[in-house]
Design an enzyme around this catalytic site. Structure first.
Site, short mmCIF file in Angstrom:
data_model
loop_
_atom_site.label_atom_id
_atom_site.label_comp_id
_atom_site.label_asym_id
_atom_site.label_seq_id
_atom_site.Cartn_x
_atom_site.Cartn_y
_atom_site.Cartn_z
N GLN A 56 0.85 -1.20 0.00
CA GLN A 56 0.00 0.00 0.00
C GLN A 56 0.88 1.25 0.00
O GLN A 56 0.59 2.24 -0.68
CB GLN A 56 -0.90 0.00 1.23
N TRP A 57 1.95 1.18 0.72
CA TRP A 57 2.87 2.33 0.86
C TRP A 57 3.47 2.71 -0.50
O TRP A 57 3.56 3.88 -0.88
CB TRP A 57 3.99 1.91 1.81
N ARG A 84 -3.21 8.35 4.72
CA ARG A 84 -2.99 7.13 5.50
C ARG A 84 -3.29 7.27 6.99
O ARG A 84 -3.27 6.27 7.71
CB ARG A 84 -1.57 6.62 5.28
N SER A 92 16.01 -7.30 -0.84
CA SER A 92 15.65 -8.23 -1.91
C SER A 92 15.56 -9.66 -1.42
O SER A 92 16.49 -10.17 -0.79
CB SER A 92 16.70 -8.14 -3.02
N LEU A 104 8.63 16.97 2.02
CA LEU A 104 7.57 17.25 3.00
C LEU A 104 6.20 17.49 2.36
O LEU A 104 5.18 17.20 2.96
CB LEU A 104 7.94 18.45 3.89
N GLU A 160 14.20 -1.47 -1.38
CA GLU A 160 13.72 -2.55 -0.51
C GLU A 160 14.69 -3.73 -0.49
O GLU A 160 15.35 -4.02 -1.49
CB GLU A 160 12.35 -3.04 -1.04
N ARG A 177 3.75 7.35 -5.30
CA ARG A 177 4.79 7.35 -6.33
C ARG A 177 5.81 8.46 -6.17
O ARG A 177 6.85 8.46 -6.83
CB ARG A 177 4.13 7.52 -7.72
N ARG A 193 10.24 -17.81 -2.71
CA ARG A 193 9.57 -16.75 -1.93
C ARG A 193 8.09 -16.64 -2.28
O ARG A 193 7.32 -16.03 -1.53
CB ARG A 193 10.25 -15.41 -2.16
N HIS A 195 0.93 14.78 2.21
CA HIS A 195 -0.12 14.16 1.40
C HIS A 195 -0.31 12.69 1.81
O HIS A 195 -1.44 12.21 2.00
CB HIS A 195 0.26 14.26 -0.07
#
Ligand SMILES: Cc1cc2nc3c(=O)[nH]c(=O)nc-3n(C[C@H](O)[C@H](O)[C@H](O)COP(=O)(O)OP(=O)(O)OC[C@H]3O[C@@H](n4cnc5c(N)ncnc54)[C@H](O)[C@@H]3O)c2cc1C
Length: 294
Positions: free
Chosen positions: A177-178, A258, A190, A248, A188, A182, A231, A253
């Site tokens: 969701q995060w 969220r 791997s 910021l 992230e 964009r 995985r 936003h």
């Protein structure tokens, strides 16, 4: 060792590592599959390799000996002295707590502030170009007034000049969701190159048992197929880690969407942690932004 006691072992080690990390110490559990030079169930804290043993009753005498004492020194005939101490004493000796980072625990994960770029004053100085004024003579009141004005008038592009970098540990379904936001930059961990850790989000025992079962199958699979393919059987609640850089304007936003009651509970908890760190580092911007959205 039975599956039940192995599960109990995982939990004990995670609780321990969580406490050490919360005190700002460098601590990690050595995953079962990564064990080579370490014994089973090891944790490493500030370079010290530790063994974790959990017993229902077995250690009562040690607790008794430690009552009102800081350290228990024990020695068997012809062996070296051992020192046993409370975890809190060790944390103190290792210099923990005082250097705790800007980190907020969320479920079994966290939100950690890595760095911020820019200050509220620098933002105000940049904005003064609109008025052709000298940017060096701003009082604190000027800075606050300008920020209030920008937010009231939705003149938001100046907020793109300030940014924050976070490291986040969250379940994959939260990260998914995060990542829809964009306007941030992401990196992230791997699961093509690393072996997943047995860390899962669960709301009850049933889910926890399912997660452990899936993990055991995953460990079995990676012996003969690629990690990047194995995985595919990991649960969506598996914890992942990622860096997030966001300016910021887009952070505000993100928070508006969220923190809202329509967002899923789990990502809302992470958004609350982000908001706390945002407020701590940019209190004036936070104050007038909050005023505008409530
Ligand atoms: C409660 C909730 C439920 C949701 N449910 C779903 C769902 O069921 N399925 C699903 O797929 N998604 C879902 N989403 C995700 C949602 O559709 C957005 O993708 C997500 O919230 C990111 O918002 P954003 O695009 O405003 O943010 P960002 O991507 O960070 O963009 C910020 C702003 O930049 C501008 N922008 C960015 N990219 C563009 C572009 N290409 N063109 C024009 N302007 C742009 C827009 O003004 C945008 O608001 C949900 C989100 C929420 C909060």
């Amino acid at each position: 060792m039975g599956k039940k006691s192995r599960r109990k072992g995982y939990r004990g080690e995670y609780q321990l590592v969580k406490r050490l990390k919360a005190a700002g110490l460098d601590a990690k559990r050595v995953p079962l599959s990564g064990q080579t030079e370490f014994a089973k169930g090891d944790v490493v804290v500030e370079g010290l390799v530790g063994e974790v043993k959990l017993r229902k009753d077995g250690f009562r005498q040690i607790y008794k000996w430690l009552e009102n004492r800081d350290i228990l020194f024990a020695k068997a005939d012809r062996k070296e002295y051992l020192s046993i101490m409370r975890l809190e004493t060790l944390i103190k000796i290792l210099g923990g707590e005082n250097n705790a980072m800007d980190e907020i625990q969320v479920f079994d994960g966290y939100v950690r502030l890595v760095r911020t770029d820019g200050t509220e004053r620098q933002l105000a100085e940049i904005v003064r170009i609109s008025y052709g004024k000298d940017e060096n003579d701003l009082t604190d009141e000027d800075v606050e007034r300008l920020i209030q004005l920008l937010l009231r008038n939705k003149h938001l592009s100046p907020f793109e000049f300030l940014s924050m970098v976070f490291k986040i540990k969250a379940p994959i379904f939260v990260a998914r969701q995060w990542f829809r936001h964009r306007t941030g930059s992401y990196l992230e961990k791997s699961l093509r190159y690393t072996i997943a850790e047995p860390e899962f989000y669960a709301v009850n025992d049933e889910m926890e048992q399912y997660n452990q079962k899936a993990y055991e199958e995953y460990l079995r699979l990676i012996k003969h197929i690629r990690k990047e393919q194995a995985r595919a059987i990991l649960p969506m609640g598996t914890y992942t880690e990622f860096y997030w850089k966001i300016d910021l304007r887009n952070l505000m936003h993100f928070l508006e969407l969220r923190l809202d009651k329509h967002a899923q509970y789990e990502i809302r908890e992470y958004a609350k942690a982000i908001e706390r760190l945002f407020e701590e580092k940019f209190p004036v911007i936070h104050k007038y932004w909050k005023e505008r959205i409530v």
